[in-house]
Design a protein around this motif. Structure first.
Motif, mmCIF file in Angstrom:
data_model
loop_
_atom_site.group_PDB
_atom_site.id
_atom_site.type_symbol
_atom_site.label_atom_id
_atom_site.label_comp_id
_atom_site.label_asym_id
_atom_site.label_seq_id
_atom_site.Cartn_x
_atom_site.Cartn_y
_atom_site.Cartn_z
ATOM 1 N N ALA A 178 0.827 -1.208 0.000
ATOM 2 C CA ALA A 178 0.000 0.000 0.000
ATOM 3 C C ALA A 178 0.865 1.263 0.000
ATOM 4 C CB ALA A 178 -0.924 0.006 1.212
ATOM 5 N N ALA A 179 1.963 1.239 0.763
ATOM 6 C CA ALA A 179 2.846 2.412 0.799
ATOM 7 C C ALA A 179 3.498 2.627 -0.560
ATOM 8 C CB ALA A 179 3.908 2.214 1.873
ATOM 9 N N VAL A 180 3.966 1.586 -1.191
ATOM 10 C CA VAL A 180 4.582 1.720 -2.519
ATOM 11 C C VAL A 180 3.523 2.156 -3.529
ATOM 12 C CG1 VAL A 180 5.782 0.523 -4.394
ATOM 13 C CG2 VAL A 180 6.466 0.129 -2.019
ATOM 14 N N ALA A 181 2.310 1.635 -3.416
ATOM 15 C CA ALA A 181 1.228 2.070 -4.313
ATOM 16 C C ALA A 181 0.949 3.563 -4.136
ATOM 17 C CB ALA A 181 -0.039 1.257 -4.055
ATOM 18 N N ALA A 182 1.013 4.034 -2.905
ATOM 19 C CA ALA A 182 0.812 5.466 -2.655
ATOM 20 C C ALA A 182 1.913 6.291 -3.322
ATOM 21 C CB ALA A 182 0.775 5.749 -1.156
ATOM 22 N N VAL A 183 3.144 5.794 -3.284
ATOM 23 C CA VAL A 183 4.254 6.468 -3.960
ATOM 24 C C VAL A 183 4.014 6.470 -5.467
ATOM 25 C CG1 VAL A 183 6.730 6.340 -4.478
ATOM 26 C CG2 VAL A 183 5.919 5.978 -2.129
ATOM 27 N N VAL A 184 3.572 5.335 -6.005
ATOM 28 C CA VAL A 184 3.291 5.224 -7.443
ATOM 29 C C VAL A 184 2.255 6.258 -7.860
ATOM 30 C CG1 VAL A 184 2.235 3.760 -9.197
ATOM 31 C CG2 VAL A 184 3.951 2.802 -7.666
ATOM 32 N N VAL A 185 1.176 6.348 -7.088
ATOM 33 C CA VAL A 185 0.090 7.265 -7.435
ATOM 34 C C VAL A 185 0.553 8.715 -7.329
ATOM 35 C CG1 VAL A 185 -2.173 8.091 -6.686
ATOM 36 C CG2 VAL A 185 -1.729 5.646 -6.847
ATOM 37 N N ARG A 186 1.325 9.001 -6.312
ATOM 38 C CA ARG A 186 1.739 10.390 -6.087
ATOM 39 C C ARG A 186 2.849 10.827 -7.044
ATOM 40 N NH1 ARG A 186 1.055 14.243 -1.582
ATOM 41 N NH2 ARG A 186 2.668 15.769 -1.991
ATOM 42 N N HIS A 187 3.756 9.936 -7.376
ATOM 43 C CA HIS A 187 4.905 10.325 -8.183
ATOM 44 C C HIS A 187 4.890 9.631 -9.528
ATOM 45 C CE1 HIS A 187 6.537 12.416 -4.737
ATOM 46 N NE2 HIS A 187 6.278 11.368 -4.012
#
Length: 88
Positions: free
Chosen positions: A79-88
């Motif tokens: 979930a944290a990596v997915a959040a990074v993907v979505v944001r950046h």
């Protein structure tokens, strides 16, 4: 007394399908979606790696991200990596 509602054809695309109800719009699978997601994840890895070393990263979150980046099935890390993907 039983009341029935007729849904206009134009509104059917906005219906949330329910068992036994009116069918919603036809779902079309994007065959390239998994490939795109993998490309986005590869692009976000360096950012996630950098996040691990940041002084304000919560240690538990950092461990979860490290575990996921190392190939372990960690939902918090994913979930944290997915959040990074979505944001950046």
């Amino acid at each position: 007394m039983v009341e029935t509602v007729s849904v206009l054809v134009e509104w059917r695309e906005h219906i949330h399908p329910r068992r036994g109800g009116v069918a919603g719009p036809r779902v079309v699978v994007d065959e390239g979606a998994a490939l795109k997601a993998r490309e986005w994840e590869r692009a976000a890895r360096p950012i996630a790696e950098e996040m691990l070393g940041h002084e304000r990263t919560v240690p538990e979150l950092g461990r979860a991200v490290r575990a996921w980046l190392d190939g372990e099935p960690d939902p918090v890390g994913a979930a944290a990596v997915a959040a990074v993907v979505v944001r950046h």
